[in-house]
Scaffold this motif. Structure first.
Motif, PDB file in Angstrom:
ATOM      1  N   PRO A  99       0.886  -1.136  -0.079  1.00 24.46           N
ATOM      2  CA  PRO A  99       0.020  -0.096   0.010  1.00 24.46           C
ATOM      3  C   PRO A  99       0.898   1.179   0.106  1.00 24.46           C
ATOM      4  N   VAL A 100       0.561   2.263  -0.918  1.00 22.78           N
ATOM      5  CA  VAL A 100       1.179   3.392  -1.003  1.00 22.78           C
ATOM      6  C   VAL A 100       0.582   4.755  -0.927  1.00 22.78           C
ATOM      7  N   VAL A 101      -0.831   4.460  -1.303  1.00 20.53           N
ATOM      8  CA  VAL A 101      -1.708   5.581  -1.265  1.00 20.53           C
ATOM      9  C   VAL A 101      -3.035   4.931  -0.681  1.00 20.53           C
ATOM     10  N   GLY A 102      -3.729   5.783   0.260  1.00 21.32           N
ATOM     11  CA  GLY A 102      -5.074   5.430   0.762  1.00 21.32           C
ATOM     12  C   GLY A 102      -5.523   6.583   1.136  1.00 21.32           C
ATOM     13  N   VAL A 103      -7.158   6.369   0.700  1.00 23.79           N
ATOM     14  CA  VAL A 103      -8.054   7.411   0.882  1.00 23.79           C
ATOM     15  C   VAL A 103      -9.204   6.626   1.701  1.00 23.79           C
ATOM     16  N   VAL A 104      -9.531   6.935   2.835  1.00 22.99           N
ATOM     17  CA  VAL A 104     -10.893   6.345   3.467  1.00 22.99           C
ATOM     18  C   VAL A 104     -11.863   7.547   3.694  1.00 22.99           C
ATOM     19  N   TYR A 105     -13.099   7.564   3.117  1.00 18.36           N
ATOM     20  CA  TYR A 105     -13.823   8.538   3.362  1.00 18.36           C
ATOM     21  C   TYR A 105     -15.209   7.990   3.750  1.00 18.36           C
ATOM     22  N   ASN A 106     -15.642   8.952   5.230  1.00 19.86           N
ATOM     23  CA  ASN A 106     -16.839   8.445   5.791  1.00 19.86           C
ATOM     24  C   ASN A 106     -17.836   9.785   5.351  1.00 19.86           C
ATOM     25  N   PRO A 107     -18.908   9.498   4.323  1.00 19.22           N
ATOM     26  CA  PRO A 107     -19.452  10.646   3.920  1.00 19.22           C
ATOM     27  C   PRO A 107     -20.689  11.243   4.859  1.00 19.22           C
TER      28      PRO A 107
END
Ligand code: LIP
Length: 284
Positions: free
Chosen positions: A117-125
């Motif tokens: 893993p080198v980029v991560g985006v976790v979005y709780n809208p």
């Protein structure tokens, strides 16, 4: 020679995509029928599929040479995470929460190179929580650098608030290992940890550890798409992902057994103490 990857550009692309996916998720919550997968607690909705379709289309249009792995298009035994640059995506992580309108579901958009893993985006809208992490560039919750919380005391097993999940296997040796270990960790004649929290989303649990809101998170049975994005967010916050079984110091992203631990000088001792408290081993 291929151009070097611009990981910050990929992060920005995934943030924009997460916001678009979040609009779709919030528009459908509480309105989408669900169906069973492996059993009556392993649930999926047409919105999971719709979000994955949206993400896959945007990725294919912008990065046609990169691979894509998504929870809803995964074919057991066929879909393999390779060494090529790959988007590793859980369109809605915390689907049960989504179905129940419990506001802890998110879209988890990871990017791996050589299976790292080198980029991560976790979005709780629902709670407007945008977690981002880029290798070598730190990790953030919205505009705040992680971890948010510095430890007030050295991390020990007894002082720990630990993320756990029951998962979808509710019988057999893995379930027994979890239940017996939960008991050993909680009991007065066991470790008597400060407590457990189950957010219902691997990605949200890992991000809570990265932020310093949880001290650790232990789970077996989830997949690369559940953890890839959170993994880099955690490591860029100084945290550590080891395996969910004793001695597994360097797990693969698709290991399926994980122990995430926050940044702390006591983390190595904590990991050994946690593993020493396990009753049995997980096997997925
Ligand atoms: C969920 C994971 C969670 C696990 C659940 C489920 P989903 O992913 O994030 O950690 O305990 O059983 O697998 O299915 O909501 O994308």
């Amino acid at each position: 020679m291929s151009q070097p990857l611009d990981l910050l550009e990929i992060k920005d692309f995934l943030v924009k995509l997460a916001l678009e996916a979040g609009e779709l998720i919030t528009s459908k919550t509480g309105k989408t029928e669900f169906v069973d997968k492996a059993n009556s607690v392993d649930l999926v909705t047409e919105t999971d599929a719709a979000v994955e379709k949206l993400v896959a289309e945007r990725v294919a249009a912008t990065y046609p040479d990169f691979e894509f792995m998504g929870e809803e298009s995964y074919v057991p035994g066929e879909t393999k995470l390779g060494e090529k640059p790959t988007f590793v995506v859980d369109p809605i992580d915390g689907t049960t929460n989504f179905i129940h309108s419990f506001p802890f579901s998110c879209t988890s958009l990871g990017f791996t190179v050589n299976r790292e893993p080198v980029v991560g985006v976790v979005y709780n809208p629902f709670l407007k929580l945008m977690y981002t992490g880029v290798k070598g560039h730190g990790s953030f919750l919205n505009d705040e650098r992680l971890p948010l919380r510095k430890s007030v005391s050295k991390l020990t097993l007894q002082n720990a608030l630990i993320g756990i999940e029951w998962g979808t296997q509710r019988s057999g040796p893995n379930y027994k290992c979890k239940v017996d270990t939960f008991n050993k960790l909680a009991a007065e004649d066991g470790a008597m940890v400060h407590g457990f929290r189950s957010l219902g989303s691997a990605a949200m649990n890992i991000c809570a550890v990265a932020a310093g809101m949880l001290d650790a998170y232990w789970e077996g049975g989830c997949y690369a798409w559940d953890v890839a994005a959170g993994w880099i967010i955690l490591s860029e916050a100084g945290g550590r992902m080891v395996g969910g079984n004793p001695g597994l110091w360097n797990p693969a992203v698709d290991e399926r057994v994980y122990l995430a631990v926050k940044a702390d000088e006591g983390s190595e001792q904590f990991i050994n103490d946690f593993w020493g408290s396990m009753v049995g081993k997980l096997d997925y």
